[in-house]
Design an enzyme around this catalytic site. Structure first.
Site, PDB file in Angstrom:
ATOM      1  N   TYR A   1     -51.552  -9.802  12.028  1.00  0.00           N
ATOM      2  CA  TYR A   1     -51.138  -8.561  11.348  1.00  0.00           C
ATOM      3  C   TYR A   1     -51.890  -8.389  10.026  1.00  0.00           C
ATOM      4  CZ  TYR A   1     -47.829  -4.714  10.608  1.00  0.00           C
ATOM      5  OH  TYR A   1     -47.248  -3.484  10.437  1.00  0.00           O
TER       6      TYR A   1
ATOM      7  N   TYR B   1     -42.398  -3.125   9.628  1.00  0.00           N
ATOM      8  CA  TYR B   1     -42.510  -4.191  10.644  1.00  0.00           C
ATOM      9  C   TYR B   1     -42.207  -5.520   9.968  1.00  0.00           C
ATOM     10  CZ  TYR B   1     -44.577  -7.286  14.124  1.00  0.00           C
ATOM     11  OH  TYR B   1     -44.771  -8.285  15.027  1.00  0.00           O
TER      12      TYR B   1
ATOM     13  N   GLY C   1     -46.618  11.949  11.060  1.00  0.00           N
ATOM     14  CA  GLY C   1     -47.184  10.829  11.819  1.00  0.00           C
ATOM     15  C   GLY C   1     -47.109  10.893  13.335  1.00  0.00           C
TER      16      GLY C   1
HETATM   17  P1  NAI Z   1     -49.413   6.097  15.682  1.00  0.00           P
HETATM   18  O1  NAI Z   1     -50.862   5.733  15.671  1.00  0.00           O
HETATM   19  O2  NAI Z   1     -48.936   6.951  16.775  1.00  0.00           O
HETATM   20  O3  NAI Z   1     -48.978   6.732  14.275  1.00  0.00           O
HETATM   21  C1  NAI Z   1     -49.652   6.473  13.058  1.00  0.00           C
HETATM   22  C2  NAI Z   1     -49.874   7.830  12.425  1.00  0.00           C
HETATM   23  O4  NAI Z   1     -50.418   7.728  11.094  1.00  0.00           O
HETATM   24  C3  NAI Z   1     -50.848   8.708  13.240  1.00  0.00           C
HETATM   25  O5  NAI Z   1     -50.202   9.907  13.588  1.00  0.00           O
HETATM   26  C4  NAI Z   1     -51.975   8.946  12.260  1.00  0.00           C
HETATM   27  O6  NAI Z   1     -52.647  10.177  12.470  1.00  0.00           O
HETATM   28  C5  NAI Z   1     -51.210   8.896  10.942  1.00  0.00           C
HETATM   29  N1  NAI Z   1     -52.102   8.793   9.794  1.00  0.00           N
HETATM   30  C6  NAI Z   1     -53.112   7.893   9.611  1.00  0.00           C
HETATM   31  N2  NAI Z   1     -53.744   8.162   8.463  1.00  0.00           N
HETATM   32  C7  NAI Z   1     -53.129   9.248   7.906  1.00  0.00           C
HETATM   33  C8  NAI Z   1     -53.328   9.993   6.711  1.00  0.00           C
HETATM   34  N3  NAI Z   1     -54.302   9.680   5.848  1.00  0.00           N
HETATM   35  N4  NAI Z   1     -52.509  11.044   6.467  1.00  0.00           N
HETATM   36  C9  NAI Z   1     -51.525  11.386   7.334  1.00  0.00           C
HETATM   37  N5  NAI Z   1     -51.278  10.699   8.471  1.00  0.00           N
HETATM   38  C10 NAI Z   1     -52.082   9.652   8.749  1.00  0.00           C
HETATM   39  O7  NAI Z   1     -48.652   4.684  15.687  1.00  0.00           O
HETATM   40  P2  NAI Z   1     -47.117   4.292  15.461  1.00  0.00           P
HETATM   41  O8  NAI Z   1     -47.004   2.925  15.988  1.00  0.00           O
HETATM   42  O9  NAI Z   1     -46.232   5.357  15.974  1.00  0.00           O
HETATM   43  O10 NAI Z   1     -47.007   4.192  13.874  1.00  0.00           O
HETATM   44  C11 NAI Z   1     -46.009   4.843  13.133  1.00  0.00           C
HETATM   45  C12 NAI Z   1     -45.444   3.916  12.084  1.00  0.00           C
HETATM   46  O11 NAI Z   1     -44.683   2.892  12.718  1.00  0.00           O
HETATM   47  C13 NAI Z   1     -46.495   3.207  11.232  1.00  0.00           C
HETATM   48  O12 NAI Z   1     -46.022   3.102   9.901  1.00  0.00           O
HETATM   49  C14 NAI Z   1     -46.543   1.843  11.873  1.00  0.00           C
HETATM   50  O13 NAI Z   1     -47.056   0.851  11.009  1.00  0.00           O
HETATM   51  C15 NAI Z   1     -45.059   1.659  12.159  1.00  0.00           C
HETATM   52  N6  NAI Z   1     -44.728   0.573  13.089  1.00  0.00           N
HETATM   53  C16 NAI Z   1     -45.389   0.460  14.274  1.00  0.00           C
HETATM   54  C17 NAI Z   1     -45.125  -0.585  15.127  1.00  0.00           C
HETATM   55  C18 NAI Z   1     -45.885  -0.746  16.405  1.00  0.00           C
HETATM   56  O14 NAI Z   1     -45.856  -1.846  16.979  1.00  0.00           O
HETATM   57  N7  NAI Z   1     -46.535   0.290  16.912  1.00  0.00           N
HETATM   58  C19 NAI Z   1     -44.093  -1.600  14.796  1.00  0.00           C
HETATM   59  C20 NAI Z   1     -43.409  -1.359  13.553  1.00  0.00           C
HETATM   60  C21 NAI Z   1     -43.743  -0.314  12.727  1.00  0.00           C
END
Ligand code: NAI
Length: 278
Positions: free
Chosen positions: A160, A150, A16
């Site tokens: 959300y 989250y 991710g």
């Molecule tokens: P991000 O956009 O940098 O990371 C999300 C990742 O999921 C990306 O790298 C994307 O390419 C990947 N992804 C999407 N579809 C995919 C697939 N089919 N196969 C493999 N990878 C896939 O954003 P972030 O915020 O770093 O997200 C990481 C985690 O943290 C997520 O689970 C998000 O829900 C969680 N999170 C984020 C918060 C925020 O406010 N940004 C708060 C709490 C949790």
């Protein structure tokens, strides 16, 4: 920050990391600092959208592209991981996407194909990843698995929307698999993280308001991606070997708060302005 060698000799897979803002990007940097070796993975489409190559170079890590909703690609990934390391000690799932949220479709009117996609990418992918790690015998006894959640999983944060359902399912998978992984001393937990300025975060309508609200309510303010990564390291390390099946808040105290003076004062000011306008 200097490392503590908390992950010295450990190997893993981190899913991710898209760009420098990603939580998984910070997690990879922290794991590298603590002495771990790992494979980085993301969906093939992220090759075009992100900058994973730079992180791979910085942390001296191989990249294996795999769609986390595709069983064949995940099975092939873990076979490759086995070739690289024999077996691994940790997995980080930091994957999420709300398709209806992105397209501004309200909760009352969800497109169900997109809803299924949201649940598949954001929650079922954790099940698939654990399943294939076990099936290929890629993960070692005593390993640690971590997912990112989250507080919208348990309380309503209106904007959300469907992602609240996805996170509720994700946290439930953590518990259900946690029970079954216990016999091999493998543990699995979720971090419930503050709003964080990332690509996924900014894709949510009203994200800035959610971010600013939490910042003013949490006694320590919002936790950023780097501090989340430090917390993640502890959960991947042997120091937390008896912690499993938990959703652990990493939110500067937000989850225990009701209202703060800062919000009370902002509301009072807003009411005073309203009265003046009338
Ligand atoms: P991000 O956009 O940098 O990371 C999300 C990742 O999921 C990306 O790298 C994307 O390419 C990947 N992804 C999407 N579809 C995919 C697939 N089919 N196969 C493999 N990878 C896939 O954003 P972030 O915020 O770093 O997200 C990481 C985690 O943290 C997520 O689970 C998000 O829900 C969680 N999170 C984020 C918060 C925020 O406010 N940004 C708060 C709490 C949790």
């Amino acid at each position: 920050m200097d490392g503590y060698d908390l992950l010295d000799g450990k190997t893993g897979v981190i899913f991710g990391a898209l760009n420098e803002d990603s939580i998984a990007w910070s997690v990879a940097q922290a794991c590298h600092r603590e002495g771990a070796d790992f494979v980085l993975s993301n969906a093939p489409v992220a090759r075009r959208l992100g900058s994973l190559d730079a992180l791979a170079e910085e942390t001296d890590s191989p990249i294996i592209w795999a769609d986390a909703t595709d069983d064949e690609e995940l099975a092939a990934l873990f076979e490759e991981v086995k070739d690289e390391y024999g077996s691994i000690d940790f997995i980080v799932h930091s994957i999420g996407m709300g398709v209806n949220v992105r397209k501004d479709v309200p909760y009352e009117d969800l497109n169900y194909n997109w809803y299924e996609q949201t649940l598949d990418v954001s929650a079922v992918s954790l099940h698939r990843i654990v399943n294939h790690a076990l099936d290929t015998e890629a993960i070692d006894d005593g390993g640690s698995i971590l997912a990112m959640s989250y507080i919208g999983a348990e309380r309503i944060f209106s904007k959300y929307s469907e992602m609240g359902d996805a996170k509720a399912l994700l946290e439930s998978i953590v518990r259900s698999f946690g029970y079954r992984l216990g016999e091999r001393n493998i543990r699995i937990n979720a971090i419930s993280q503050s709003p964080t300025k990332t690509t996924a975060g900014s894709g949510i309508d009203g994200f800035d308001a959610m971010y600013e609200f939490a910042e003013r309510v949490a006694p320590l303010g919002n936790a950023d991606a780097d501090s989340c990564a430090d917390y993640a390291v502890t959960l991947l390390s042997d120091l937390t070997r008896m912690v499993t099946m938990q959703t652990l808040y990493h939110d500067g105290g937000f989850s225990t708060m009701g209202i703060s003076d800062e919000i009370v004062e902002a509301m009072e000011d807003a009411f005073a302005e309203d009265e003046e306008d009338e």
